[in-house]
Design a protein around this motif. Structure first.
Motif, PDB file in Angstrom:
ATOM      1  N   ASN A 194     -36.831 -31.760  50.161  1.00  0.00           N
ATOM      2  CA  ASN A 194     -36.582 -32.878  51.065  1.00  0.00           C
ATOM      3  C   ASN A 194     -37.687 -33.926  50.947  1.00  0.00           C
ATOM      4  O   ASN A 194     -38.842 -33.662  51.289  1.00  0.00           O
ATOM      5  CB  ASN A 194     -36.499 -32.374  52.511  1.00  0.00           C
ATOM      6  N   ALA A 195     -37.341 -35.132  50.491  1.00  0.00           N
ATOM      7  CA  ALA A 195     -38.324 -36.205  50.346  1.00  0.00           C
ATOM      8  C   ALA A 195     -38.310 -37.179  51.519  1.00  0.00           C
ATOM      9  O   ALA A 195     -39.084 -38.142  51.544  1.00  0.00           O
ATOM     10  CB  ALA A 195     -38.064 -36.965  49.044  1.00  0.00           C
ATOM     11  N   VAL A 196     -37.423 -36.961  52.503  1.00  0.00           N
ATOM     12  CA  VAL A 196     -37.276 -37.881  53.639  1.00  0.00           C
ATOM     13  C   VAL A 196     -37.964 -37.288  54.864  1.00  0.00           C
ATOM     14  O   VAL A 196     -37.679 -36.150  55.243  1.00  0.00           O
ATOM     15  CB  VAL A 196     -35.783 -38.129  53.938  1.00  0.00           C
ATOM     16  N   PRO A 197     -38.904 -38.031  55.495  1.00  0.00           N
ATOM     17  CA  PRO A 197     -39.596 -37.492  56.676  1.00  0.00           C
ATOM     18  C   PRO A 197     -38.606 -37.103  57.763  1.00  0.00           C
ATOM     19  O   PRO A 197     -37.572 -37.746  57.906  1.00  0.00           O
ATOM     20  CB  PRO A 197     -40.482 -38.668  57.126  1.00  0.00           C
ATOM     21  N   PRO A 198     -38.911 -36.023  58.529  1.00  0.00           N
ATOM     22  CA  PRO A 198     -40.113 -35.198  58.400  1.00  0.00           C
ATOM     23  C   PRO A 198     -40.002 -34.223  57.230  1.00  0.00           C
ATOM     24  O   PRO A 198     -38.900 -33.974  56.726  1.00  0.00           O
ATOM     25  CB  PRO A 198     -40.131 -34.436  59.726  1.00  0.00           C
ATOM     26  N   ALA A 199     -41.147 -33.681  56.822  1.00  0.00           N
ATOM     27  CA  ALA A 199     -41.152 -32.719  55.715  1.00  0.00           C
ATOM     28  C   ALA A 199     -40.245 -31.544  56.033  1.00  0.00           C
ATOM     29  O   ALA A 199     -40.210 -31.052  57.159  1.00  0.00           O
ATOM     30  CB  ALA A 199     -42.574 -32.221  55.474  1.00  0.00           C
ATOM     31  N   GLY A 200     -39.503 -31.096  55.036  1.00  0.00           N
ATOM     32  CA  GLY A 200     -38.628 -29.950  55.231  1.00  0.00           C
ATOM     33  C   GLY A 200     -39.401 -28.694  55.569  1.00  0.00           C
ATOM     34  O   GLY A 200     -38.942 -27.855  56.342  1.00  0.00           O
ATOM     35  N   ILE A 201     -40.590 -28.578  54.992  1.00  0.00           N
ATOM     36  CA  ILE A 201     -41.486 -27.467  55.297  1.00  0.00           C
ATOM     37  C   ILE A 201     -42.810 -28.077  55.735  1.00  0.00           C
ATOM     38  O   ILE A 201     -43.450 -28.818  54.972  1.00  0.00           O
ATOM     39  CB  ILE A 201     -41.693 -26.543  54.076  1.00  0.00           C
ATOM     40  N   ALA A 202     -43.207 -27.822  56.946  1.00  0.00           N
ATOM     41  CA  ALA A 202     -44.418 -28.423  57.508  1.00  0.00           C
ATOM     42  C   ALA A 202     -45.625 -28.120  56.628  1.00  0.00           C
ATOM     43  O   ALA A 202     -45.812 -26.990  56.164  1.00  0.00           O
ATOM     44  CB  ALA A 202     -44.654 -27.903  58.920  1.00  0.00           C
ATOM     45  N   GLY A 203     -46.450 -29.141  56.408  1.00  0.00           N
ATOM     46  CA  GLY A 203     -47.676 -28.948  55.644  1.00  0.00           C
ATOM     47  C   GLY A 203     -47.515 -29.088  54.147  1.00  0.00           C
ATOM     48  O   GLY A 203     -48.505 -29.035  53.413  1.00  0.00           O
ATOM     49  N   VAL A 204     -46.267 -29.285  53.681  1.00  0.00           N
ATOM     50  CA  VAL A 204     -46.020 -29.470  52.245  1.00  0.00           C
ATOM     51  C   VAL A 204     -45.731 -30.945  52.000  1.00  0.00           C
ATOM     52  O   VAL A 204     -44.690 -31.460  52.423  1.00  0.00           O
ATOM     53  CB  VAL A 204     -44.842 -28.604  51.749  1.00  0.00           C
ATOM     54  N   GLY A 205     -46.647 -31.639  51.343  1.00  0.00           N
ATOM     55  CA  GLY A 205     -46.463 -33.048  51.045  1.00  0.00           C
ATOM     56  C   GLY A 205     -45.538 -33.245  49.864  1.00  0.00           C
ATOM     57  O   GLY A 205     -45.419 -32.370  49.000  1.00  0.00           O
ATOM     58  N   VAL A 206     -44.894 -34.401  49.807  1.00  0.00           N
ATOM     59  CA  VAL A 206     -43.901 -34.620  48.753  1.00  0.00           C
ATOM     60  C   VAL A 206     -44.514 -34.576  47.355  1.00  0.00           C
ATOM     61  O   VAL A 206     -43.838 -34.234  46.380  1.00  0.00           O
ATOM     62  CB  VAL A 206     -43.151 -35.956  48.956  1.00  0.00           C
ATOM     63  N   MET A 207     -45.803 -34.917  47.223  1.00  0.00           N
ATOM     64  CA  MET A 207     -46.454 -34.924  45.919  1.00  0.00           C
ATOM     65  C   MET A 207     -47.164 -33.611  45.591  1.00  0.00           C
ATOM     66  O   MET A 207     -47.690 -33.456  44.492  1.00  0.00           O
ATOM     67  CB  MET A 207     -47.464 -36.069  45.841  1.00  0.00           C
ATOM     68  N   ASP A 208     -47.195 -32.688  46.534  1.00  0.00           N
ATOM     69  CA  ASP A 208     -47.924 -31.434  46.317  1.00  0.00           C
ATOM     70  C   ASP A 208     -47.337 -30.662  45.145  1.00  0.00           C
ATOM     71  O   ASP A 208     -46.122 -30.477  45.049  1.00  0.00           O
ATOM     72  CB  ASP A 208     -47.888 -30.557  47.572  1.00  0.00           C
ATOM     73  N   ASP A 209     -48.219 -30.202  44.278  1.00  0.00           N
ATOM     74  CA  ASP A 209     -47.804 -29.433  43.104  1.00  0.00           C
ATOM     75  C   ASP A 209     -48.642 -28.163  43.056  1.00  0.00           C
ATOM     76  O   ASP A 209     -49.727 -28.138  42.472  1.00  0.00           O
ATOM     77  CB  ASP A 209     -47.979 -30.265  41.830  1.00  0.00           C
ATOM     78  N   ALA A 210     -48.152 -27.142  43.734  1.00  0.00           N
ATOM     79  CA  ALA A 210     -48.888 -25.876  43.877  1.00  0.00           C
ATOM     80  C   ALA A 210     -50.220 -26.114  44.587  1.00  0.00           C
ATOM     81  O   ALA A 210     -51.254 -25.569  44.202  1.00  0.00           O
ATOM     82  CB  ALA A 210     -49.086 -25.202  42.522  1.00  0.00           C
TER      83      ALA A 210
END
Length: 305
Positions: A228-244
């Motif tokens: 999910n790239a549309v706020p709010p995050a689908g999983i709290a604390g996981v940013g859209v750019m986070d890669d592991a």
């Protein structure tokens, strides 16, 4: 004069996705023709009109793309198109309904790579919960994870009966074992999450499936991935750019929508190019999408090292 590269795009919906049309153009197809409201019963006729009009040489420059929003119906349409071919009139086929096949493949490939950093063996033997698991991406992500050796639960906010129905239907269609789990309320959701090694967020855009409090109830969690790239995050604390990237307050790694989306884009582009360049017809579905996504991730990892 050389014959043009033509891609015929079939969807049971009211329109073909502009995303897929753009992708086809960028992959080198010169003529792209979408067909809306093309249900399963129309596929044989459309396929045979496609193949018989170009001759044995022309079919190598002809492809069929199958879209829509139903992952199981799209798989049936792919099989119907394949069975409608008559040698030597055989064209290449690519199935990617609502981007579900390439998105799920990218998600699973990214999760495997993240696990491999600290837990060799990837998904084999891991417990995976797919939140939003009754949608097209969720169903295919569940199938791919199960095929890789994971124990997979499909979670639904509509309750355990809806989840189990989707799990049984999808499992039968693709030959894997899936279990249903309720995500209707916090207690049910956390019960399934408590034993999870991997959480996959596959819900609709703008829907948060896991809060910070939910994640706190997941002591075994190793990786959480969200499309999910549309706020709010689908999983709290996981940013859209986070890669592991480590999730704050947890030992788990987070993989965000744009990190997955980058792999998805490259995967779909390569599949379309493979189809266009193939001298012999190819049939490309989610299995081939996962192999391609794994190659994309491996190349990125090698460059990073």
């Amino acid at each position: 004069m050389e014959r043009p590269y033509i891609l015929h795009m079939f969807t049971p919906g009211k329109q073909m996705s502009p995303f897929d049309i753009n992708m086809a153009a960028d992959a080198g197809y010169q003529i792209i023709v979408p067909y809306a409201d093309a249900g399963l019963d129309a596929i044989t006729g459309l396929t045979q009109d496609t193949i018989f009009s170009r001759g044995p040489k022309g079919v190598t420059r002809t492809g069929i793309f199958i879209g829509g929003r139903d992952a199981l119906l799209a798989a049936d349409m792919l099989e119907r198109a394949r069975s409608a071919m008559v040698k030597p009139f055989v064209v290449s086929l690519l199935c990617d309904p609502s981007g579900a096949y390439t998105t799920a493949a990218a998600m699973v490939a990214c999760v495997e790579a993240a696990l491999q950093r600290t837990h060799p063996g990837g998904l084999a033997g891991r417990r995976v919960v797919v939140f939003g698991g009754t949608g097209p991406v969720g169903r295919i992500a569940a199938v791919l994870a199960a095929s890789a050796g994971a124990q997979v639960q499909v979670s639904s906010r509509s309750g355990v009966e809806a989840a189990q129905r989707a799990a049984d239907e999808t499992g039968r269609r693709f030959g894997v074992t899936l279990q249903g789990a309720s995500g209707r309320d916090g207690a049910a959701l956390r019960a399934s999450l408590a034993a999870a090694d991997v959480a996959l967020g596959c819900a609709a855009a703008g829907v948060q499936v896991l809060s910070a409090d939910d994640l706190a109830a997941a002591p075994r969690l190793l990786v959480a991935a969200d499309v999910n790239a549309v706020p709010p995050a689908g999983i709290a604390g996981v940013g859209v750019m986070d890669d592991a990237k480590p999730i704050a307050g947890l030992s788990a790694l987070g993989i965000g929508a744009l990190a997955i989306g980058n792999v998805k884009y490259q995967t779909q582009h390569r599949l379309l190019q493979q189809m266009r360049a193939a001298e012999k017809a190819v049939v490309l579905g989610f299995v081939e999408a996962l192999a391609t996504a794994r190659a994309v991730v491996a190349e990125a990892t090698a460059k990073g090292n």
